[in-house]
Design a protein around this motif. Structure first.
Motif, short mmCIF file in Angstrom:
data_model
loop_
_atom_site.label_atom_id
_atom_site.label_comp_id
_atom_site.label_asym_id
_atom_site.label_seq_id
_atom_site.Cartn_x
_atom_site.Cartn_y
_atom_site.Cartn_z
N VAL A 75 -35.51 12.94 -12.64
CA VAL A 75 -35.60 13.63 -13.93
C VAL A 75 -36.64 14.75 -13.85
N ALA A 76 -37.77 14.49 -13.21
CA ALA A 76 -38.82 15.50 -13.12
C ALA A 76 -38.36 16.71 -12.30
N LEU A 77 -37.65 16.49 -11.22
CA LEU A 77 -37.15 17.61 -10.43
C LEU A 77 -36.12 18.42 -11.20
N ALA A 78 -35.30 17.77 -12.01
CA ALA A 78 -34.35 18.51 -12.85
C ALA A 78 -35.10 19.37 -13.86
N ILE A 79 -36.17 18.86 -14.43
CA ILE A 79 -36.97 19.64 -15.39
C ILE A 79 -37.63 20.82 -14.68
N VAL A 80 -38.18 20.59 -13.49
CA VAL A 80 -38.81 21.68 -12.74
C VAL A 80 -37.81 22.77 -12.40
N LEU A 81 -36.61 22.39 -12.01
CA LEU A 81 -35.58 23.39 -11.69
C LEU A 81 -35.19 24.20 -12.92
#
Length: 100
Positions: A75-81
């Motif tokens: 989830v955090a990587l999706a937010i960062v992207l």
């Protein structure tokens, strides 16, 4: 190996993760710091579970924590992207407004 050895490694991992979070060069490094801190907590759970011969509750909690850490990372990587797509940077200091 004694319980103190496991706890000292866990403290070192936690402190490294905390330093990375406080230095916060970019969002990816902050995520790495959070993961190191989670791994330190998981190491504590497994260490206490190893020395608890009755229930092995530490290993069960560690499995749940590993699954939770994997889901949080996704989830955090999706937010960062998505943040990078909008602001063209992942530096938390340069992203000062998140409203439209």
């Amino acid at each position: 190996m004694t319980l103190n050895d496991f706890l000292m490694v866990s403290v070192v991992l936690f402190c490294i993760g905390l330093y990375i979070i406080l230095a916060k060069k970019n969002a990816i490094q902050v995520l790495i710091g959070i993961e190191l801190m989670l791994n330190a907590a998981i190491l504590n759970l497994v260490a206490f579970g190893r020395f608890d011969r009755a229930n092995n509750a530490g290993q069960v909690f560690a499995l749940f924590a590993i699954v939770l850490a994997a889901a949080t990372t996704a989830v955090a990587l999706a937010i960062v992207l998505n943040v990078y797509r909008r602001y063209k940077t992942i530096d938390p200091d340069q992203i000062n407004q998140l409203k439209d």
